[in-house]
Design a protein around this motif. Sequence first.
Motif, mmCIF file in Angstrom:
data_model
loop_
_atom_site.group_PDB
_atom_site.id
_atom_site.type_symbol
_atom_site.label_atom_id
_atom_site.label_comp_id
_atom_site.label_asym_id
_atom_site.label_seq_id
_atom_site.Cartn_x
_atom_site.Cartn_y
_atom_site.Cartn_z
ATOM 1 N N ARG A 75 0.810 -1.239 -0.021
ATOM 2 C CA ARG A 75 0.111 -0.137 0.170
ATOM 3 C C ARG A 75 0.944 1.088 -0.076
ATOM 4 N N LEU A 76 2.151 1.265 0.158
ATOM 5 C CA LEU A 76 3.019 2.300 -0.091
ATOM 6 C C LEU A 76 3.130 3.071 -1.135
ATOM 7 N N PRO A 77 3.308 4.083 -1.280
ATOM 8 C CA PRO A 77 3.651 5.024 -2.619
ATOM 9 C C PRO A 77 4.877 4.287 -3.447
ATOM 10 N N LEU A 96 10.565 2.098 -3.456
ATOM 11 C CA LEU A 96 11.721 2.117 -4.184
ATOM 12 C C LEU A 96 13.001 2.485 -3.245
ATOM 13 N N VAL A 97 12.584 3.437 -2.195
ATOM 14 C CA VAL A 97 13.610 3.922 -1.223
ATOM 15 C C VAL A 97 13.780 2.651 -0.302
ATOM 16 N N PHE A 115 20.083 -8.030 -8.704
ATOM 17 C CA PHE A 115 19.519 -6.742 -9.373
ATOM 18 C C PHE A 115 18.882 -5.983 -8.358
ATOM 19 N N TYR A 116 18.768 -4.516 -8.632
ATOM 20 C CA TYR A 116 18.361 -3.614 -7.868
ATOM 21 C C TYR A 116 17.947 -2.276 -8.732
ATOM 22 N N PRO A 117 17.084 -1.612 -7.813
ATOM 23 C CA PRO A 117 16.569 -0.472 -8.862
ATOM 24 C C PRO A 117 17.658 0.498 -9.124
ATOM 25 N N ASP A 118 17.825 1.306 -10.191
ATOM 26 C CA ASP A 118 18.653 2.303 -10.521
ATOM 27 C C ASP A 118 18.046 3.639 -9.819
ATOM 28 N N GLY A 129 10.379 6.881 -13.848
ATOM 29 C CA GLY A 129 10.419 5.896 -12.594
ATOM 30 C C GLY A 129 11.527 5.730 -11.913
ATOM 31 N N ILE A 130 12.548 6.444 -11.734
ATOM 32 C CA ILE A 130 13.685 6.446 -11.131
ATOM 33 C C ILE A 130 13.841 7.408 -10.064
ATOM 34 N N VAL A 131 14.108 6.926 -8.702
ATOM 35 C CA VAL A 131 14.170 7.853 -7.624
ATOM 36 C C VAL A 131 15.492 8.441 -7.707
#
Length: 918
Positions: free
Chosen positions: A40-42, A47-48, A210-213, A229-231
């Motif tokens: 339910r988190l944004p 991503l953070v 693997f991890y988000p950019d 879509g990148i933080v």
Amino acid sequence: MSKAQNVFGTLRNFDLGNGRQGALQALPQLEKAGVGPVSRLPVSLRLVLESVLRNCDGQRVLEQNVRALANWQPTGPRTEEIPFVAARIVLQDFTGVPLLVDLAAMRSALARLGRNPKLIEPLVPVDLVVDHSVQVDYYGTAEALGKNLELEFNRNRERYQFLKWGMQAFETFKVVPPGIGIVHQVNLEYLAQGILSAPSTINYQLSTIFYPDTLVGTDSHTTMINGLGIVGWGVGGIEAEAGMLGQPVYFLTPDVVGVHLTGALREGVTATDLALTVTQMLRKAKVVGKFVEFFGPGAAALPVVDRATIANMAPEYGATMGFFPIDAECVSYLRATGRSEEHCRIYENYYRAQGLFGMPQKGEIQYSVELELDLAMVVPSVAGPKRPQDRIELPNMKREFAAAFTRPVTENGFGRASADLDKSFPVSAQAGFEAGGGIRHGSVVIAAITSCTNTSNPSVMLAAGLLAKKAVERGLQVNPLVKASLAPGSRVVSDYLERTGLQQYLDQLGFNLVGYGCTTCIGNSGPLPAPVDEAIGKYDVIAASVLSGNRNFEARVHQSIKANFLMSPPLVVAFALAGRVDIDLSREPIGQGKGGENVFLKDLWPTLPEVRDRMEAALKPEVFRQLYRDFAGQNPKWNEIPASGGNVYAWDAGSTYIQEPPFFQKFELQPGEIREIKGARALGIFGDSVTTDHISPAGSIKPTSPAGKYLVERGVAVEDFNSYGSRRGNDRVMTRGTFANVRIKNLMVPGTEGGVTRCFAGKDCARPPGEPVSIYDAAMAYQREGTPLVVIAGQEYGTGSSRDWAAKGTALLGVKAVIAQSFERIHRSNLVGMGVLPLQFKEGTGARTLKLDGTETFDVLGLGPALKPQQDLTVRLTRANGRVETIPVTCRIDTPIEVDYYQHGGILPYVLRQLVCP
Ligand code: SF4
């Protein structure tokens, strides 16, 4: 190779789509394990959270940090800080060179202590894009690009040599050389991968995780990458340095404002109009320091390039990020810009496995607040004349300019008599320059298609070309008073403008290519023709600029231009043709055609199908692949720059560009104690909205200023001064340039502009007490007698670009505390990062209510080793007549780690001590 953390048992495999498996820290597992309601988190917070989870090592990042974020409450109290370890760092050269100077200075300090200088080494990839140094000296000719590049290399040779030293001295430090593009557009089109990977050991087995950019950048508009879509967001150079050296970037758990987008933009409305509308709307909604997340069907229908334009302006609406979640549009963009099929498949599979793929719809996510915007309600707009949030609907432009002309200066107007509005003034002719019909208030003298905000968006760039084509075909011309320029953020733009045959029409109107870099957007607009500049000065003309940038604070675009309007590239061309801003383009003709007939904006405005037909030419993967490889090979001038070797930089005492800063010259292994500040004097008292550009200007250096005199004394000719931005590797220039913006108004010396103050230094000062003097000279006189300094300010102190020299210069002038009514986010943290105390007046109190005039002395009481974040402190004020008053203030050291930074005298001494004595 690192060992993957698995504190919560969240390590899982996912299908890479090529018959192989990869590992990830699975956020859905966190929810299954009962840690928190993660789904339910944004999306931006998830991503953070992935970064916090993956880096949870019990030292820098604790289990408690994971639990706290996984249980984020949409409207909870914001007291917890999040340790965020960014996957990579981007820099531009104005901020990147001083950052490299600091790293080099830390290595020198370690060498002096007999330690291994290689202890200072970036732990994450760092990319520096040289984009801020090109200036528009030449324009309106086919040779402009080459000649401006030539001048750029001549002016910046020493800095570029230093960057080349950095490339060989640090293993993960890469440079995109000049002439390639603007950092955020290069990031979007090339550097950003969307998904990253690293070898790792899991259960003693070799694997790939693997991890988000994610990233932080030393530029406010780093947020542009949120469109993909990148933080990522802008941080001060000092925080970025700490991030490079393994420190998390700490920030208070944010509110997340959800913006539900519905509908679609109407014909004739551009992504720029939308970005200006969003900026105004979110400024009013007070999103400062918050995450903004766009969602809903309207967001899903926007292409990534439009999302990026909106995300780019997050600093203008005040948000930490303007984030768009990940969906099929992102995959399409990655594919269209030359990322490989395999990479796109892994990207999509990863985010699907994380439950993060697809644009969220209403009700799926809990936001702190939800706002609504129907895209069909957006209308053609511009913003100005002084602030990006002051949006004006196009038909109201004439009326609004007239209103601003007479409005008081304190209300963002020009304070002129309405009778003066229609006066016209002569401009003298000069060889090679036609004077035209004279200049008026509201005459356009700069029209710049500039800035990553817009040049990364083919729809508005093609629209500008199409409008130019129709104007040329109708026989319209641009007034010779207008300095027109085109500076895209990547060479891809030139490829599609040539491919579609539109560049020739832009050329015919004077919008010749001047460079691939920030140019006018950062104030590198170059000189105006001398007769124009003279006329503006002589008759005090409120001249105008029109630009497709994101900032229009006074003196940013050009020191002589007071009215600056932000707008889409096609509108820049339209206003250049009109030659003035006080015009209602919905009713008045923009000019006369070949047969003397009136031509209106609607006659020139491109239709949606006309733009759409040419979009195919803009996003060709093979063009991106070809233009984004072998930079050095494509850039002979860069290759000619010699590079020095060695791990420790050999400082050249004679250089006027690169000097060893004093930050670590007396470095000791033990920090000092926090102590009260006693007997401080005010160096300046400022009003509201003092920008970082007021505090540390980036533009030209006046020969009569302290920095100008310093350069002249060292034999630098005025024409070789270059800009403050380019001299940030030299603390001597930058300290002298602090508060030296020609438009800054110190209320201690009413009626003046520029870096002037009253000095009350007693001994060792030749001047009578209270006599106006430059801020630098006063600060040095106070330093000689050991008097600490404070700065007093109004609301939004330090707004504008992230600029660590605004804090460094403040510290080097001897300022121990800044007492303001409110602070901009990055500048506040930069002040702490430099060991300067930010204090905030309580609501309703300020310099005006206290009737401060600079004759007072100040004590800051209650400061000591037990200092707590956001603690109440007392300022004791002693007036010139001896009367004493006490004022309660809030200490804006916001987090526990900032207390540590402050105690150590700043973030860099803190990090250095951690490295030397872990
Ligand atoms: S073009 Fe403007 S917004 Fe973009 S990086 Fe350069 S100065 Fe910043």
